[in-house]
Design an enzyme around this catalytic site. Structure first.
Site: not given
Length: 235
Positions: A86, A119
């Site tokens: 990420e 997310h």
């Protein structure tokens, strides 16, 4: 960047924050800054479990404990895979593309929006599990979007100030291990005054140390800042 006529005079990996110059302070100082912010939760943990620090230290030095962690897919995802991938994508790859277009300051607040939206796949996951109603799932997703965006802004700031991705990765891993600070639990704790003081001191020290500990002086020339149009407010 090529189509926009942005000239790049350094290797791509260096733009993405994978470089040697200033590596040691980049690994230590941002992590220290994050731990300062978590002063309240750390004190909370120490009060509730006085032997916890000793146990954690023994686990760090114990080879068998590390073997168990490496075999745990959830631990690998939360502490290693997610932080590395990420941060490389949303900081290392995205910020060098945004900085020439928006400037460093706007990039700090723009990149985390993509990080927060990324997310939302948890909505599908929770829906499949069927444990909560859709309204609860959306509320949780909204809260997650909020704190992932705030955290993303912090690590984007660290990336642009240090020119390294290692700091954001370690901060990400540490935050995953700690979770969100449980302020409500601190309010109902028998020693709530001491805990609230430590929470407050953590936030104040974090704000005081934010710029000094991320001063580019410690990290050498920052490649991504060479792409920034003037004025280079954050770099």
């Amino acid at each position: 960047m090529h189509w926009a006529g942005v000239s790049v005079n350094v290797p791509v990996w260096e733009l993405m924050g994978v470089r040697v110059e200033g590596f040691l302070p980049a690994a230590i100082l941002p992590l220290l800054l994050t731990m300062v912010f978590y002063l309240g939760p750390l004190v909370h943990c120490a009060i509730d479990n006085p032997d916890g620090f000793t146990v954690d230290l023994q686990s760090v030095l114990d080879v068998e404990s590390w073997k168990l962690c490496v075999r745990d897919a959830v631990w690998l995802r939360n502490q290693l895979v997610a932080p590395v991938t990420e941060e490389l994508v949303f900081r290392g790859a995205m910020l060098p593309m945004l900085v020439p277009c928006t400037g460093p300051t706007a990039a700090v607040f723009t990149a985390p929006l993509f990080f927060g939206v990324a997310h939302f796949h948890h909505i599908i996951e929770q829906r499949r599990l069927g444990k909560d109603s859709m309204s609860i799932i959306l509320l949780v997703a909204g809260m997650q979007f909020l704190y992932t965006t705030v955290f993303g802004a912090f690590t984007a700031f660290v990336f642009l100030r240090t020119g390294h991705v290692v700091g954001p990765v370690l901060c990400h891993s540490f935050c995953n291990s700690q979770g969100l600070p449980d302020l409500s639990s601190a309010l109902h704790h028998p020693q709530h005054s001491a805990l609230l003081f430590s929470y407050l001191m953590g936030v104040l020290l974090f704000l005081l140390l934010l710029f000094p500990l991320t001063d580019p002086f410690f990290y050498g020339t920052i490649p991504v800042c060479s792409l920034a149009p003037p004025p280079e407010a954050v770099c």
